[in-house]
Motif scaffolding. Structure first.
Motif, PDB file in Angstrom:
ATOM      1  N   GLU A 273       0.950  -0.959  -0.142  1.00  0.00           N
ATOM      2  CA  GLU A 273      -0.048  -0.046  -0.063  1.00  0.00           C
ATOM      3  C   GLU A 273       0.937   1.264  -0.003  1.00  0.00           C
ATOM      4  N   THR A 274       0.497   2.241  -0.832  1.00  0.00           N
ATOM      5  CA  THR A 274       1.128   3.533  -0.808  1.00  0.00           C
ATOM      6  C   THR A 274       0.112   4.560  -0.704  1.00  0.00           C
ATOM      7  N   ILE A 275       0.752   5.526   0.185  1.00  0.00           N
ATOM      8  CA  ILE A 275      -0.243   6.540   0.812  1.00  0.00           C
ATOM      9  C   ILE A 275       0.330   7.758   0.348  1.00  0.00           C
ATOM     10  N   TYR A 276      -0.126   8.647  -0.335  1.00  0.00           N
ATOM     11  CA  TYR A 276       0.345  10.222  -0.469  1.00  0.00           C
ATOM     12  C   TYR A 276      -0.384  11.193   0.244  1.00  0.00           C
ATOM     13  N   ASP A 277       0.385  12.158   1.064  1.00  0.00           N
ATOM     14  CA  ASP A 277      -0.414  13.255   2.076  1.00  0.00           C
ATOM     15  C   ASP A 277      -0.140  14.572   1.271  1.00  0.00           C
ATOM     16  N   PRO A 278      -1.241  15.047   0.501  1.00  0.00           N
ATOM     17  CA  PRO A 278      -1.115  16.123   0.034  1.00  0.00           C
ATOM     18  C   PRO A 278      -0.872  17.446   0.724  1.00  0.00           C
ATOM     19  N   ASN A 279      -1.221  17.510   1.946  1.00  0.00           N
ATOM     20  CA  ASN A 279      -1.229  18.493   3.090  1.00  0.00           C
ATOM     21  C   ASN A 279       0.316  18.727   3.725  1.00  0.00           C
ATOM     22  N   SER A 280       1.077  17.723   3.434  1.00  0.00           N
ATOM     23  CA  SER A 280       2.374  17.643   3.846  1.00  0.00           C
ATOM     24  C   SER A 280       3.411  17.655   2.796  1.00  0.00           C
ATOM     25  N   ARG A 281       4.016  18.932   2.371  1.00  0.00           N
ATOM     26  CA  ARG A 281       5.083  18.919   1.288  1.00  0.00           C
ATOM     27  C   ARG A 281       6.344  19.735   1.985  1.00  0.00           C
ATOM     28  N   VAL A 282       7.333  19.176   1.144  1.00  0.00           N
ATOM     29  CA  VAL A 282       8.708  19.655   1.715  1.00  0.00           C
ATOM     30  C   VAL A 282       9.296  20.279   0.355  1.00  0.00           C
ATOM     31  N   GLU A 283       9.794  21.308   0.640  1.00  0.00           N
ATOM     32  CA  GLU A 283      10.342  22.114  -0.592  1.00  0.00           C
ATOM     33  C   GLU A 283      11.920  21.704  -0.953  1.00  0.00           C
ATOM     34  N   ARG A 284      11.989  20.884  -2.105  1.00  0.00           N
ATOM     35  CA  ARG A 284      13.068  19.929  -2.361  1.00  0.00           C
ATOM     36  C   ARG A 284      14.147  20.909  -3.009  1.00  0.00           C
ATOM     37  N   SER A 285      13.894  22.024  -3.924  1.00  0.00           N
ATOM     38  CA  SER A 285      14.829  22.907  -4.717  1.00  0.00           C
ATOM     39  C   SER A 285      13.950  24.064  -5.308  1.00  0.00           C
ATOM     40  N   VAL A 286      14.889  25.161  -5.408  1.00  0.00           N
ATOM     41  CA  VAL A 286      14.375  26.588  -5.848  1.00  0.00           C
ATOM     42  C   VAL A 286      15.243  26.749  -6.900  1.00  0.00           C
ATOM     43  N   GLN A 287      14.929  27.469  -8.103  1.00  0.00           N
ATOM     44  CA  GLN A 287      15.853  27.796  -9.117  1.00  0.00           C
ATOM     45  C   GLN A 287      15.274  29.308  -9.475  1.00  0.00           C
ATOM     46  N   THR A 288      16.147  30.336  -9.404  1.00  0.00           N
ATOM     47  CA  THR A 288      15.741  31.669  -9.587  1.00  0.00           C
ATOM     48  C   THR A 288      16.892  32.141 -11.011  1.00  0.00           C
ATOM     49  N   VAL A 289      16.172  32.833 -11.854  1.00  0.00           N
ATOM     50  CA  VAL A 289      16.982  33.198 -13.041  1.00  0.00           C
ATOM     51  C   VAL A 289      16.496  34.799 -13.068  1.00  0.00           C
ATOM     52  N   LYS A 290      17.641  35.856 -13.231  1.00  0.00           N
ATOM     53  CA  LYS A 290      17.369  37.189 -13.374  1.00  0.00           C
ATOM     54  C   LYS A 290      18.314  37.440 -14.719  1.00  0.00           C
ATOM     55  N   SER A 291      17.498  38.350 -15.519  1.00  0.00           N
ATOM     56  CA  SER A 291      18.270  38.897 -16.704  1.00  0.00           C
ATOM     57  C   SER A 291      17.883  40.628 -16.786  1.00  0.00           C
ATOM     58  N   ASN A 292      19.034  41.226 -17.203  1.00  0.00           N
ATOM     59  CA  ASN A 292      18.952  42.592 -17.339  1.00  0.00           C
ATOM     60  C   ASN A 292      19.304  43.059 -18.766  1.00  0.00           C
ATOM     61  N   GLU A 293      18.755  43.718 -19.637  1.00  0.00           N
ATOM     62  CA  GLU A 293      19.261  43.935 -21.063  1.00  0.00           C
ATOM     63  C   GLU A 293      19.146  45.533 -21.279  1.00  0.00           C
ATOM     64  N   ASN A 294      20.261  46.216 -21.563  1.00  0.00           N
ATOM     65  CA  ASN A 294      20.328  47.674 -22.154  1.00  0.00           C
ATOM     66  C   ASN A 294      20.610  47.843 -23.386  1.00  0.00           C
ATOM     67  N   SER A 295      20.305  48.601 -24.343  1.00  0.00           N
ATOM     68  CA  SER A 295      20.648  48.433 -25.777  1.00  0.00           C
ATOM     69  C   SER A 295      20.283  50.158 -26.073  1.00  0.00           C
ATOM     70  N   ASN A 296      21.145  50.639 -26.844  1.00  0.00           N
ATOM     71  CA  ASN A 296      21.422  51.993 -27.465  1.00  0.00           C
ATOM     72  C   ASN A 296      21.752  51.700 -29.046  1.00  0.00           C
ATOM     73  N   GLN A 297      20.858  52.493 -29.739  1.00  0.00           N
ATOM     74  CA  GLN A 297      21.113  52.162 -31.284  1.00  0.00           C
ATOM     75  C   GLN A 297      21.031  53.763 -31.878  1.00  0.00           C
ATOM     76  N   LYS A 298      22.355  54.080 -32.654  1.00  0.00           N
ATOM     77  CA  LYS A 298      22.471  55.468 -33.257  1.00  0.00           C
ATOM     78  C   LYS A 298      22.969  55.117 -34.611  1.00  0.00           C
ATOM     79  N   GLN A 299      22.179  55.748 -35.472  1.00  0.00           N
ATOM     80  CA  GLN A 299      22.390  55.733 -36.931  1.00  0.00           C
ATOM     81  C   GLN A 299      22.825  57.123 -37.812  1.00  0.00           C
ATOM     82  N   ALA A 300      24.038  56.860 -38.318  1.00  0.00           N
ATOM     83  CA  ALA A 300      24.727  58.358 -38.808  1.00  0.00           C
ATOM     84  C   ALA A 300      24.452  58.160 -40.181  1.00  0.00           C
ATOM     85  N   SER A 301      23.688  59.206 -41.225  1.00  0.00           N
ATOM     86  CA  SER A 301      23.791  58.983 -42.730  1.00  0.00           C
ATOM     87  C   SER A 301      24.009  60.469 -43.114  1.00  0.00           C
TER      88      SER A 301
END
Length: 547
Positions: A273-301
């Motif tokens: 017999e296998t019993i699952y308890d949905p009210n009891s959970r344990v944080e196994r892993s946390v993955q955080t991703v941060k990104s910051n993008e700056n761009s300047n564009q100048k065109q001489a004609s």
């Protein structure tokens, strides 16, 4: 002194020294014969304990049995030992404790006579198997009721060109008496299997000395049906014991009978017999991703003019369109583990599916408890109380479908359970046939010796002597045998002999041989008392003269 003793003394004095010596010798001979006959006829019957023994073993066995106070005898061949009937089992157990006999079966002492030089591996293996067979046979003979045993073992062997290995096997031949051969054979199989490496009990065959097969093949006690039946019988016996312990103090052991039939389930069950308890959970892993993008564009004609085509002319540049951008991004992923329980249950026990209980109570016992004026209603109420007691003692469960029945009946006198089969009269007499024959022979010998030896001697000792009270002439004449005509004629003379003719018959010859002649009787009387004999002869002659 009493008159009888005086008579005996006077008779002894009248016998003379020679006759007294003869009488003493006869009395001593009678006593010796009676004593020897009593010892010989009343000695116990002997049973064979061991045969084919060495003289060293016979001497050691005699010393051990003599110290233990067990009567024994050695056979005429000097290689067998006999003990009194009924002491065979005790003697065997005593000798087994002392390790005797050593020559009956060759055990590990075989290695004492094995030299280390010139001994091949084959000879070592054969000696090892022989030693093992002898030790196992000794152990089997120590069991109660086993008189002799012989064991043959085939050890496992794997040849070079054989793919499968030959499994070991064994055969046992036993000679038993007064024991349950089937149960003993099953015990012997397990004993041999435990003593030989890699040998299973189903490879052991047991036979008796008459050639009957006692056990072979699979062990019937290890089958599932046998195990189920054994568990069922054990449960029923336990429940009956509970009923007996509950009712015996109240009714007495002979005033009730209980019978239990239990349906037992001995199936092996495995549950996962296998019993699952949905009210009891344990944080196994946390993955955080941060990104910051700056761009300047100048065109001489530079715009297209005529000056661009003129030589050595530099056109003035002008700024073109310009653009800039900024982008910030943040991403977070969290993984959680949900708790679970896994249960694996394996059950090798048993469960009671249904139980039927029947109890009968002696109605007379209930009347004795309640009194002579007990009514049927009171008896029924007491039966109901007994039924409640039985239900509590046996674990009665109505939801399971159990059935219980308690009844009060009249018991038959003289029946106490199942009667045991008693041996018959002829069978019981057969066990003592030898003793009865010996006793009867002893009684006959003593009677003959007393009648033909002691009785005449006692009569001679207690007879009145002639000097005190002699017999009359008529008594002596009656006591004397009838004279033979031939002898009388010879004594009387030729005239008388001629007057009375003599006729000899075979009967007269036989009578003459069996009875002494008158002359011999007269000679004996003269030897006993000469004076008294002369007086009798004078009276005899006087009576003939007057006649």
């Amino acid at each position: 002194m009493p008159e009888q003793i005086k008579t005996i003394i006077a008779n002894l004095q009248g016998f003379g020294t020679k006759r007294l010596a003869i009488m003493g010798a006869i009395a001593a001979l009678v006593i010796a014969v009676v004593g020897i006959a009593s010892v010989y006829l009343n000695r116990p019957a002997y049973e064979t304990l061991y045969v084919g023994l060495d003289r060293a073993d016979v001497n050691q066995i005699g010393m051990v049995l003599g110290e233990a106070g067990i009567a024994f005898d050695v056979g005429s061949d000097g290689t067998s030992v006999l003990v009194a009937a009924g002491n065979t089992a005790q003697a065997r157990m005593l000798l087994a404790e002392k390790g005797l006999p050593t020559s009956a079966n060759a055990g590990y002492e075989l290695f004492d006579n094995v030299g280390s030089l010139g001994l091949t591996s084959f000879m070592q293996q054969v000696t090892r198997v022989r030693a093992l067979e002898g030790e196992i046979a000794r152990t089997i003979q120590s069991l109660q009721g086993i008189k002799a045993a012989r064991v043959h073992i085939v050890m496992s062997e794997r040849a070079n060109f054989r793919r499968d290995e030959q499994q070991p096997s064994a055969s046992v031949v036993i000679r038993y008496a007064g024991t349950d051969a089937t149960k003993t054979a099953m015990s012997i199989r397990h004993l041999v299997a435990a003593a030989v490496p890699a040998l299973s009990a189903d490879k052991v065959t047991v036979l008796d000395s008459t050639g009957n097969l006692l056990a072979a093949g699979d062990d019937p006690s290890n089958t599932s049906a046998a195990r189920s039946l054994g568990v069922e019988q054990t449960v029923e016996t336990q429940i009956e014991d509970n009923i007996r312990r509950a009712l015996s103090p109240y009714l007495g052991p002979d005033n009730f009978r209980a019978s239990v039939k239990a349906d037992v389930n001995t199936d092996t069950r495995q549950t996962e017999e296998t019993i699952y308890d949905p009210n009891s959970r344990v944080e196994r892993s946390v993955q955080t991703v941060k990104s910051n993008e700056n761009s300047n564009q100048k065109q001489a004609s530079t715009p297209t003019t005529v000056e661009q085509n003129l030589p050595e002319t530099q056109a003035a540049s002008t700024d073109g369109p310009q653009s800039s951008s900024q982008n910030d991004r943040k991403e977070e992923i969290a993984n959680y583990e949900i708790s679970s329980k896994k249960i694996a249950t394996v059950s090798n026990g048993y469960s009671v599916d249904k139980m039927s209980i029947a109890v009968v109570v002696n109605q007379q016992r209930l009347k004795d408890i309640l009194g002579k004026d007990a009514t049927p209603e009171q008896i029924a109420q007491r039966v109901a109380d007994i039924q409640k007691m039985v239900a509590s003692a046996t674990g009665f469960d109505e939801k399971r479908g159990d059935i219980i029945d308690v009844s009060a009946v009249e018991f038959i006198d003289g029946l106490d359970g199942v009667p045991l089969e008693q041996p018959g009269i002829m069978e019981r007499i057969g066990h003592y046939t030898g003793t009865l024959i010996n006793a009867a022979a002893f009684v006959v010998v003593v009677f003959l010796l007393a009648f033909f030896g002691l009785r005449p001697m006692a009569a001679a000792l207690t007879a009145r002597p002639a000097a005190l009270a002699g017999p009359s002439f008529e008594e002596v004449q009656r006591s004397l045998p009838t004279p033979d005509p031939a002898v009388t004629g010879a004594i009387a003379g030729p005239e008388t002999a001629g007057a009375r003719p003599v006729v000899q018959t075979p009967l007269d010859d036989l009578r003459q041989k069996l009875r002494p002649a008158p002359q011999e009787r007269l000679a004996r009387m003269v030897d006993l008392n000469e004076e008294r004999t002369a007086q009798i002869l004078r009276k005899w002659a006087a009576q003939e003269a007057t006649a």
